[in-house]
Design a protein around this motif. Structure first.
Motif, short mmCIF file in Angstrom:
data_model
loop_
_atom_site.label_atom_id
_atom_site.label_comp_id
_atom_site.label_asym_id
_atom_site.label_seq_id
_atom_site.Cartn_x
_atom_site.Cartn_y
_atom_site.Cartn_z
N GLU A 23 0.83 -1.20 0.00
CA GLU A 23 0.00 0.00 0.00
C GLU A 23 0.86 1.25 0.00
O GLU A 23 0.52 2.26 -0.64
CB GLU A 23 -0.93 -0.01 1.21
CG GLU A 23 -1.98 1.09 1.17
CD GLU A 23 -2.97 1.02 2.31
OE1 GLU A 23 -3.79 1.96 2.43
OE2 GLU A 23 -2.93 0.04 3.09
N SER A 24 2.00 1.23 0.69
CA SER A 24 2.92 2.36 0.68
C SER A 24 3.53 2.56 -0.71
O SER A 24 3.72 3.68 -1.17
CB SER A 24 4.04 2.16 1.71
OG SER A 24 3.53 2.15 3.02
N TYR B 162 -5.52 -5.64 -4.69
CA TYR B 162 -6.01 -6.59 -3.69
C TYR B 162 -7.34 -7.21 -4.11
O TYR B 162 -7.49 -8.43 -4.14
CB TYR B 162 -6.16 -5.88 -2.35
CG TYR B 162 -6.47 -6.80 -1.20
CD1 TYR B 162 -5.45 -7.40 -0.46
CD2 TYR B 162 -7.79 -7.10 -0.85
CE1 TYR B 162 -5.75 -8.26 0.58
CE2 TYR B 162 -8.09 -7.96 0.19
CZ TYR B 162 -7.07 -8.53 0.91
OH TYR B 162 -7.35 -9.40 1.94
N VAL B 163 -8.30 -6.36 -4.46
CA VAL B 163 -9.64 -6.86 -4.76
C VAL B 163 -9.65 -7.71 -6.04
O VAL B 163 -10.22 -8.80 -6.06
CB VAL B 163 -10.65 -5.70 -4.87
CG1 VAL B 163 -12.02 -6.20 -5.34
CG2 VAL B 163 -10.79 -4.99 -3.53
N ALA C 129 -5.91 -13.00 -2.82
CA ALA C 129 -5.51 -11.59 -2.78
C ALA C 129 -4.08 -11.44 -2.29
O ALA C 129 -3.30 -10.62 -2.81
CB ALA C 129 -6.47 -10.81 -1.89
N LEU C 130 -3.70 -12.24 -1.29
CA LEU C 130 -2.33 -12.18 -0.76
C LEU C 130 -1.32 -12.63 -1.80
O LEU C 130 -0.25 -12.02 -1.96
CB LEU C 130 -2.22 -13.04 0.49
CG LEU C 130 -3.00 -12.54 1.71
CD1 LEU C 130 -2.97 -13.58 2.82
CD2 LEU C 130 -2.42 -11.23 2.21
N LEU D 8 -1.18 -14.97 -10.49
CA LEU D 8 -1.11 -14.54 -11.90
C LEU D 8 -1.87 -13.24 -12.12
O LEU D 8 -1.42 -12.38 -12.91
CB LEU D 8 -1.67 -15.65 -12.80
CG LEU D 8 -0.86 -16.95 -12.84
CD1 LEU D 8 -1.54 -17.98 -13.72
CD2 LEU D 8 0.57 -16.69 -13.33
N THR D 9 -3.00 -13.07 -11.43
CA THR D 9 -3.75 -11.82 -11.55
C THR D 9 -2.93 -10.65 -11.04
O THR D 9 -2.86 -9.59 -11.69
CB THR D 9 -5.08 -11.91 -10.77
OG1 THR D 9 -5.85 -13.02 -11.24
CG2 THR D 9 -5.90 -10.63 -10.94
N GLY D 10 -2.30 -10.82 -9.87
CA GLY D 10 -1.47 -9.75 -9.32
C GLY D 10 -0.30 -9.40 -10.23
O GLY D 10 0.02 -8.21 -10.42
N ILE D 11 0.32 -10.41 -10.81
CA ILE D 11 1.45 -10.16 -11.73
C ILE D 11 0.98 -9.36 -12.95
O ILE D 11 1.61 -8.36 -13.35
CB ILE D 11 2.09 -11.49 -12.16
CG1 ILE D 11 2.85 -12.11 -10.98
CG2 ILE D 11 3.02 -11.29 -13.36
CD1 ILE D 11 3.39 -13.50 -11.27
#
Length: 386
Positions: A108-109, A120-121, A147-148, A205-208
């Motif tokens: 978040e920072s 995250y969502v 999410a993590l 994979l979504t986060g990437i």
């Protein structure tokens, strides 16, 4: 010999340390309120499920919006959102909330609250979409793990995408930390039963993918661009609406101390194994009782037929914890279904003999599975006295 002059390499090292300290102070010490809000929501939802009958109870979790393929296919798409705030047992909650407490403020920072919300969502939703398509069709899913893992993926992209902007000391430390954390979590994912592998990989994979396109918030950025604020508002609205649909459709117990004391809130694997053993024992019991009635030329009472239907339903609702156990439950379910068809079509002595043979085959498969795998879960084979 001159006094007061440092060697060039020492001066260079000092400059690098100062640069690293400035970068860390500018990027990692910004406010990160959303991470702690998310922890609070997860804890509240855990307490609601615990006091409604048990945070490891499939019926309670389903009532509170757990990912369920059949219900999602019927249009309950909010079950792709709400489950990221549910947890199956206190160990599941503590492990995920510790990870969110450690990694959440860092991400978040780096990205700011608006872009952190998106990462995250959408990573959480991506994990449950993957579970919908690739997990066991009768399983239910819950947890912030997708999410993590999306957060881990975003951090991994960050250390390579912005390697020229990150001071070498910070970059090396972050790279080691991210790879170690990701490797450890992937090992846990693929070595422990009850974990949604598809959900974890889907979130990763979504986060990437998101981090490849969503820029981080550099030290020079003092105001979040409006486009990210709009996306944040849209996603928060989706989360709120999903919770609204969940509470509107809620048909479970009202949270109370009595339901908490009667429920199971610690170890989901224990609950799954217990339910498996109870369902199999009940299915076998009903199957044998019907055979006895048929052998004695007595009519099968309606309550016994209803018990057979209930046993089949219980077997279909079991939470998968082992592939062999799932095959056994499916085999017993098929036996009961076949027996029901025979009752409708008429039962001959040959049909009764066939039932005995099918039950003997099932018991043999059960004994073999318990000897090879089931004993690891504390199960033992008890032969029939008949």
């Amino acid at each position: 010999m001159e006094c007061g002059a440092l060697p060039p390499e020492v001066e260079q090292e000092q400059r690098e340390r100062q640069r690293a300290a400035k970068f860390v102070e500018a990027v990692f010490f910004r406010r990160a309120p959303l991470s702690y809000v998310l922890i609070g929501i997860n804890v509240v939802m855990f307490l609601l499920t615990a006091f409604a009958g048990g945070s490891t109870d499939p019926e309670v979790l389903t009532a509170f919006g757990a990912c369920n393929r059949k219900l999602i296919a019927q249009g309950e798409l909010w079950r792709l959102v709400v489950p990221m705030f549910l947890h199956i047992g206190v160990i599941h909650l503590v492990a995920n909330m510790y990870a969110l407490w450690v990694v959440g403020p860092q991400l978040e920072s780096l990205y700011g609250s608006a872009r952190f919300t998106i990462l995250y969502v959408l990573s959480g939703i991506g994990g449950f979409v993957a579970s919908y398509f690739f997990a066991h069709p009768e399983s239910i899913g819950a947890g912030a793990s997708g999410a993590l893992f999306g957060m881990f993926g975003a951090l991994l992209v960050f250390v390579y995408k912005y390697r020229s902007e990150i001071p070498p000391l910070v970059r090396a430390t972050m790279r080691r930390g991210v790879w170690l954390t990701l490797a450890l979590n992937l090992i846990i994912t693929f070595s422990i039963p009850f974990i949604s592998r598809s959900g974890h990989v889907g979130g990763l994979l979504t986060g990437i993918c998101l981090a490849l396109f969503i820029p981080y918030s550099p030290p020079s950025e003092h105001k979040t661009p409006w486009v990210w604020r709009v996306w944040q508002i849209v996603l928060l609205a989706i989360v709120v609406l999903s919770f609204g649909f969940m509470f509107w459709n809620y048909r479970g117990n009202s949270p109370s101390l009595a339901h908490f004391l009667a429920g199971a809130n610690l170890f989901p694997e224990n609950k799954a194994v217990i339910r498996f053993a109870e369902a199999c024992n009940e299915g076998e019991r009903v199957y044998r009782l019907i055979i006895r009635r048929l052998e004695a030329n007595e009519p099968v009472p309606p309550e016994l037929i209803a018990a057979s239907a209930a046993a089949r339903q219980q077997l279909k609702q079991l939470r998968p914890f082992n592939a062999g156990a799932t095959r056994l439950a499916d085999e017993l379910h098929a036996l009961l279904e076949e027996q029901e068809r025979m009752l409708v079509e008429g039962v001959s002595p040959r049909a009764i003999e066939h039932m005995h043979q099918r039950l003997a085959d099932y018991e043999q498969h059960q004994q073999q599975w318990i000897a090879e795998e089931g004993n690891q879960y504390g199960l033992e084979f008890v032969p029939s006295t008949e």
